[in-house]
Design an enzyme around this catalytic site. Structure first.
Site, PDB file in Angstrom:
ATOM      1  N   HIS A   1      -2.828   6.854   2.424  1.00 40.46           N
ATOM      2  CA  HIS A   1      -3.339   5.612   1.847  1.00 40.46           C
ATOM      3  C   HIS A   1      -4.769   5.409   2.344  1.00 40.46           C
ATOM      4  CE1 HIS A   1      -4.134   1.473   1.083  1.00 40.46           C
ATOM      5  NE2 HIS A   1      -3.887   1.076   2.320  1.00 40.46           N
TER       6      HIS A   1
ATOM      7  N   CYS B   1       0.808  -1.223   0.000  1.00 41.83           N
ATOM      8  CA  CYS B   1       0.000   0.000   0.000  1.00 41.83           C
ATOM      9  C   CYS B   1       0.843   1.276   0.000  1.00 41.83           C
ATOM     10  CB  CYS B   1      -0.946  -0.009   1.186  1.00 41.83           C
ATOM     11  SG  CYS B   1      -2.001  -1.475   1.258  1.00 41.83           S
TER      12      CYS B   1
ATOM     13  N   ASN C   1     -10.268  -0.111  -0.488  1.00 43.69           N
ATOM     14  CA  ASN C   1      -8.807  -0.128  -0.354  1.00 43.69           C
ATOM     15  C   ASN C   1      -8.227  -0.783  -1.600  1.00 43.69           C
ATOM     16  OD1 ASN C   1      -6.127  -0.717   0.223  1.00 43.69           O
ATOM     17  ND2 ASN C   1      -6.510  -1.345   2.334  1.00 43.69           N
TER      18      ASN C   1
END
Length: 329
Positions: A252, A115, A282
């Protein structure tokens, strides 16, 4: 940090057409829309088709960049794709992207920092261009996380979606984008977020070897809300400013509650954060470029704004970048 000679000149994005809502997930696992929104802030996510892979999403994001900013990629001398869901072990997604774009003379490699991958990619691109080794680099954060998601595990399957975001970084000594950076990793806690490949153990502990993402959400949450605020402070202090001088924070997009906690701990206004998770979930390495693209489309990001990007996730790796927003018109 050396004086940067690199500027982000254009961005682009792409998400698959298929939408998976919270109501759709109710048919797969024991969950509901209220429970998901309360804990994550996510309402829906995009899912790649069975025949659609990470290189396909990366290609569409690059096309979007070219179309919107009237850019040619024929003279790109390096392609970096940040991903943890490559089409193949080899060749790299970057090599497949090079072929799809028809660029004859360019280097290409994948970067896996999960990520944090997009911010790591920007860091590498800035370093290579500032060192005089490259002139024009295409960075893409692209993921098809749905292909490694366990849709019987309600703690993880509600989180993830697919998408891609691209950025073009070019030589510009007079008006660089990159101001300061801070990187780190906590590999000792890597077992809290993993997906198996060849090894079946980590530090002597047996892994769930099904190829799906496995996450100890509580531990990752605790790590992120303590690590990221310290990193944000480190990035701004390196440039000699206070966090209050930052115009936009782009973390993020892991979980809206996590972002709220980070903002609360740093006293940074949540109204000045950009995320992509409400409608996309996500998307790992793609969350930050997708959030930036939303900021552009909604006309929130203005010329010369100070923007703090912060990627964090599997590894457990993290990377913050303070940039000046100065894309080509």
């Amino acid at each position: 940090m050396l004086q940067s000679k690199a500027r982000i000149t254009a961005i682009g994005s792409y998400v698959p057409e298929r939408v998976m809502t919270n109501e759709d997930l109710e048919k797969l696992v024991e969950t509901n829309d209220e429970w998901i929104v309360k804990r994550t802030g996510i309402k829906e996510r995009r899912i790649a088709e069975d025949t659609e892979f990470t290189s396909d999403l990366a290609y569409r994001a690059a096309l979007n960049l070219m179309e919107r900013f009237s850019k040619s990629l024929e003279d790109v001398d390096l392609i970096i794709v940040s991903t943890l869901t490559p089409d193949y072990r080899t060749p790299s997604v970057a090599s497949r992207l090079q072929a799809k774009l028809g660029i004859k003379q360019t280097g290409a490699f994948d970067l896996n920092a999960a990520c944090a991958g997009f911010t790591y990619g920007l860091h590498v691109a800035n370093g290579l261009i500032t060192a005089g080794l490259n002139k024009k680099i295409l960075i893409v954060g692209a993921e098809t996380i749905s292909k490694i998601t366990d849709y019987t595990d309600r703690t993880t399957c509600i989180l993830f979606g697919d998408g891609a975001g691209a950025a073009l970084v070019e030589y510009d000594e007079q008006n660089p984008s990159f101001l300061s950076a801070h990187l780190g990793s906590n590999g000792e806690s890597a077992i809290n977020l993993y997906g198996t490949n060849i090894a079946t153990q980590m530090d002597g502990e047996e892994l769930i070897s099904n190829g799906h993402l496995v996450q100890n959400g509580r531990e990752v949450y605790k790590w992120a809300v303590t690590t990221v605020p310290k990193g944000m402070k480190a990035v701004t202090e390196k440039f000699g400013i206070d966090l209050s001088n930052v115009d936009w924070f782009v973390p993020h997009s892991a979980n809206l509650r996590m972002i709220e906690s980070i903002c609360d701990r740093t006293s940074f206004p949540i109204e000045r954060t950009l995320n992509s998770l409400v409608n996309y979930g996500n998307t790992s390495a793609a969350t930050i470029p997708l959030a930036l693209d939303i900021g552009v489309r909604e006309e929130k990001l203005k010329k010369d704004d100070l923007v703090l990007l912060y990627g964090f996730g599997g590894g457990l790796a993290h990377c913050g970048q303070l940039i000046k927003w100065n894309l080509d018109e």
